[in-house]
Design a protein around this motif. Structure first.
Motif, PDB file in Angstrom:
ATOM      1  N   GLU A 119     -71.265  91.859 102.403  1.00  0.00           N
ATOM      2  CA  GLU A 119     -72.390  92.784 102.240  1.00  0.00           C
ATOM      3  C   GLU A 119     -72.430  93.792 103.387  1.00  0.00           C
ATOM      4  O   GLU A 119     -72.646  94.987 103.164  1.00  0.00           O
ATOM      5  CB  GLU A 119     -73.689  91.968 102.177  1.00  0.00           C
ATOM      6  CG  GLU A 119     -74.949  92.813 102.113  1.00  0.00           C
ATOM      7  CD  GLU A 119     -76.224  91.962 102.106  1.00  0.00           C
ATOM      8  OE1 GLU A 119     -76.142  90.769 101.715  1.00  0.00           O
ATOM      9  OE2 GLU A 119     -77.290  92.488 102.486  1.00  0.00           O
ATOM     10  N   LEU A 120     -72.202  93.289 104.605  1.00  0.00           N
ATOM     11  CA  LEU A 120     -72.268  94.169 105.771  1.00  0.00           C
ATOM     12  C   LEU A 120     -71.060  95.120 105.838  1.00  0.00           C
ATOM     13  O   LEU A 120     -71.205  96.267 106.281  1.00  0.00           O
ATOM     14  CB  LEU A 120     -72.365  93.333 107.060  1.00  0.00           C
ATOM     15  CG  LEU A 120     -73.708  92.602 107.257  1.00  0.00           C
ATOM     16  CD1 LEU A 120     -73.599  91.538 108.337  1.00  0.00           C
ATOM     17  CD2 LEU A 120     -74.821  93.598 107.585  1.00  0.00           C
ATOM     18  N   THR A 121     -69.907  94.652 105.404  1.00  0.00           N
ATOM     19  CA  THR A 121     -68.745  95.552 105.409  1.00  0.00           C
ATOM     20  C   THR A 121     -68.873  96.588 104.290  1.00  0.00           C
ATOM     21  O   THR A 121     -68.578  97.757 104.485  1.00  0.00           O
ATOM     22  CB  THR A 121     -67.431  94.765 105.244  1.00  0.00           C
ATOM     23  OG1 THR A 121     -67.514  93.948 104.083  1.00  0.00           O
ATOM     24  CG2 THR A 121     -67.179  93.878 106.447  1.00  0.00           C
ATOM     25  N   ASP A 122     -69.355  96.156 103.119  1.00  0.00           N
ATOM     26  CA  ASP A 122     -69.571  97.093 102.019  1.00  0.00           C
ATOM     27  C   ASP A 122     -70.572  98.170 102.413  1.00  0.00           C
ATOM     28  O   ASP A 122     -70.497  99.311 101.953  1.00  0.00           O
ATOM     29  CB  ASP A 122     -70.078  96.355 100.771  1.00  0.00           C
ATOM     30  CG  ASP A 122     -68.999  95.484 100.139  1.00  0.00           C
ATOM     31  OD1 ASP A 122     -67.829  95.578 100.577  1.00  0.00           O
ATOM     32  OD2 ASP A 122     -69.323  94.701  99.221  1.00  0.00           O
ATOM     33  N   ALA A 123     -71.535  97.799 103.262  1.00  0.00           N
ATOM     34  CA  ALA A 123     -72.551  98.757 103.710  1.00  0.00           C
ATOM     35  C   ALA A 123     -72.034  99.615 104.862  1.00  0.00           C
ATOM     36  O   ALA A 123     -72.755 100.483 105.362  1.00  0.00           O
ATOM     37  CB  ALA A 123     -73.822  98.018 104.129  1.00  0.00           C
ATOM     38  N   GLY A 124     -70.809  99.351 105.297  1.00  0.00           N
ATOM     39  CA  GLY A 124     -70.240 100.161 106.378  1.00  0.00           C
ATOM     40  C   GLY A 124     -70.785  99.825 107.746  1.00  0.00           C
ATOM     41  O   GLY A 124     -70.661 100.614 108.684  1.00  0.00           O
ATOM     42  N   VAL A 125     -71.378  98.656 107.876  1.00  0.00           N
ATOM     43  CA  VAL A 125     -71.969  98.251 109.155  1.00  0.00           C
ATOM     44  C   VAL A 125     -70.939  97.500 109.994  1.00  0.00           C
ATOM     45  O   VAL A 125     -70.767  97.769 111.179  1.00  0.00           O
ATOM     46  CB  VAL A 125     -73.210  97.364 108.919  1.00  0.00           C
ATOM     47  CG1 VAL A 125     -73.783  96.877 110.239  1.00  0.00           C
ATOM     48  CG2 VAL A 125     -74.245  98.125 108.111  1.00  0.00           C
ATOM     49  N   VAL A 126     -70.265  96.564 109.359  1.00  0.00           N
ATOM     50  CA  VAL A 126     -69.297  95.709 110.055  1.00  0.00           C
ATOM     51  C   VAL A 126     -67.887  96.076 109.611  1.00  0.00           C
ATOM     52  O   VAL A 126     -67.660  96.428 108.453  1.00  0.00           O
ATOM     53  CB  VAL A 126     -69.595  94.212 109.762  1.00  0.00           C
ATOM     54  CG1 VAL A 126     -68.426  93.333 110.152  1.00  0.00           C
ATOM     55  CG2 VAL A 126     -70.871  93.783 110.477  1.00  0.00           C
ATOM     56  N   GLU A 127     -66.965  96.012 110.537  1.00  0.00           N
ATOM     57  CA  GLU A 127     -65.543  96.228 110.231  1.00  0.00           C
ATOM     58  C   GLU A 127     -64.757  94.937 110.440  1.00  0.00           C
ATOM     59  O   GLU A 127     -64.996  94.218 111.405  1.00  0.00           O
ATOM     60  CB  GLU A 127     -64.957  97.308 111.156  1.00  0.00           C
ATOM     61  CG  GLU A 127     -65.408  98.706 110.825  1.00  0.00           C
ATOM     62  CD  GLU A 127     -64.898  99.731 111.831  1.00  0.00           C
ATOM     63  OE1 GLU A 127     -64.896 100.921 111.494  1.00  0.00           O
ATOM     64  OE2 GLU A 127     -64.511  99.327 112.955  1.00  0.00           O
ATOM     65  N   ARG A 128     -63.805  94.686 109.533  1.00  0.00           N
ATOM     66  CA  ARG A 128     -62.870  93.575 109.704  1.00  0.00           C
ATOM     67  C   ARG A 128     -61.547  94.145 110.171  1.00  0.00           C
ATOM     68  O   ARG A 128     -61.014  95.066 109.548  1.00  0.00           O
ATOM     69  CB  ARG A 128     -62.630  92.876 108.361  1.00  0.00           C
ATOM     70  CG  ARG A 128     -63.780  92.076 107.820  1.00  0.00           C
ATOM     71  CD  ARG A 128     -63.274  91.292 106.593  1.00  0.00           C
ATOM     72  NE  ARG A 128     -64.179  91.423 105.466  1.00  0.00           N
ATOM     73  CZ  ARG A 128     -64.812  90.395 104.916  1.00  0.00           C
ATOM     74  NH1 ARG A 128     -64.644  89.194 105.392  1.00  0.00           N
ATOM     75  NH2 ARG A 128     -65.607  90.581 103.893  1.00  0.00           N
ATOM     76  N   ARG A 129     -60.995  93.574 111.238  1.00  0.00           N
ATOM     77  CA  ARG A 129     -59.658  93.951 111.662  1.00  0.00           C
ATOM     78  C   ARG A 129     -58.859  92.673 111.846  1.00  0.00           C
ATOM     79  O   ARG A 129     -59.426  91.610 112.122  1.00  0.00           O
ATOM     80  CB  ARG A 129     -59.719  94.729 112.974  1.00  0.00           C
ATOM     81  CG  ARG A 129     -60.564  95.999 112.849  1.00  0.00           C
ATOM     82  CD  ARG A 129     -60.171  97.043 113.891  1.00  0.00           C
ATOM     83  NE  ARG A 129     -60.520  96.663 115.234  1.00  0.00           N
ATOM     84  CZ  ARG A 129     -60.077  97.319 116.320  1.00  0.00           C
ATOM     85  NH1 ARG A 129     -59.275  98.366 116.168  1.00  0.00           N
ATOM     86  NH2 ARG A 129     -60.449  96.939 117.522  1.00  0.00           N
ATOM     87  N   PRO A 130     -57.543  92.732 111.698  1.00  0.00           N
ATOM     88  CA  PRO A 130     -56.739  91.515 111.881  1.00  0.00           C
ATOM     89  C   PRO A 130     -56.890  91.004 113.309  1.00  0.00           C
ATOM     90  O   PRO A 130     -56.851  91.772 114.260  1.00  0.00           O
ATOM     91  CB  PRO A 130     -55.305  91.974 111.593  1.00  0.00           C
ATOM     92  CG  PRO A 130     -55.343  93.465 111.655  1.00  0.00           C
ATOM     93  CD  PRO A 130     -56.730  93.886 111.307  1.00  0.00           C
ATOM     94  N   ALA A 131     -57.068  89.696 113.468  1.00  0.00           N
ATOM     95  CA  ALA A 131     -57.221  89.102 114.793  1.00  0.00           C
ATOM     96  C   ALA A 131     -55.849  88.812 115.378  1.00  0.00           C
ATOM     97  O   ALA A 131     -55.006  88.205 114.711  1.00  0.00           O
ATOM     98  CB  ALA A 131     -58.052  87.829 114.705  1.00  0.00           C
TER      99      ALA A 131
END
Lengths: 155, 155
Positions: free
Chosen positions: B89-101
């Motif tokens: 939900e947060l990534t779809d809203a552009g709030v949180v980003e996922r990057r490879p760890a």
DNA sequence: TATTGTTATACTCTATAACTATA
DNA sequence: TATAGTTATAGAGTATAACAATA
């Protein structure tokens, strides 16, 4: 917006995360504490099938015999529509009795059955034991202070 | 068991019901207070679509950039399985980003986007205003005492 | 018109089990 | 074996809208 593949990020130090701004929000601590108590309530009452909300309904009926669903719902902050299933559950369990209310043919007068009073006392003693365990590191003064502060929020 | 038609019961005095044993249960007051604060939170954040739990996730990511879902879930008491939809939900809203760890190809490193930091600050100021309003009758000492007591319950 | 109880319905949060791909 | 993320699913609590019977 950059759509290129993002750069890798070094692994975190782990251990425990910083609470950040949440630590300053009373609402956050309230939510967490409420969840902790609810989980322990569930463990303490395991086997009885009793949950916090139905217990609260039974307690209001116990303290106000002859009252009706609407009044209990208003006192507990539970919507009329949601009271239906709760009272049904308690009557099906033989805890609460519905009788016709004098002077108002729409309403039912609610009261605990004889068996319900026995069950309620058993639940109550288990709940008191659960709270005593959970708040064993709290002085009586601290418990009273916490209760008084919470009461001021409209409970 | 008596199956005969039960006797009518006289109408109650109304006004407000007696709280009964509930008044002595900290868990009850905790649950009510938590609900009152949550409802006011909802009103204060109306229009933003933000809710308490997703906000807490965003706050943990903000305070711990590069952390992953599992760590946030453990810190907040949220199960891994339930973190998925929250982070989505947060990534779809552009709030949180996922990057490879780096060093762990199973995990994602989470962080707030630039836009997310702006949104988060806006939410935070509305939340602080909401808490200031809700606790306007509390002295700073009382707020600190309440927070400290709640923190001891494991939040 | 307002209230009491009711049904239907949806949303949020939480819980468990089982799967995958990594470690 | 254990961990990170995921999917599926269920239970519990809460919210609104609409209805019938009664006030």
């Amino acid at each position: 917006m950059d759509t290129a593949s993002p750069d890798p990020v070094p692994p975190e130090r782990e251990s425990a995360l910083a609470p950040g701004v949440l630590d300053d929000l009373i609402g956050y601590h309230l939510r967490r504490a409420s969840g902790v108590v609810a989980a322990d309530f569930g463990r303490a009452l395991a086997g009885t099938g009793v949950r916090q909300v139905p217990f609260a309904v039974a307690a209001m009926v116990a303290a106000n015999p002859g009252t009706n669903q609407g009044a209990v719902g208003r006192a507990l902050g539970i919507k009329r529509a949601n009271m239906v299933a709760l009272v049904n559950e308690l009557t099906d369990a033989g805890v609460v009795e519905r009788r016709p209310a004098m002077g108002n043919r729409r309403a039912f007068a609610l009261s605990l059955s004889a068996a319900g009073r026995v069950m309620f006392e058993e639940w109550m003693s288990r709940i008191l034991a659960h709270e005593d365990g959970l708040f064993s590191t709290f002085t009586p003064d601290e418990r009273a202070t916490l209760t008084a502060l919470l009461r001021r929020l409209g409970g």
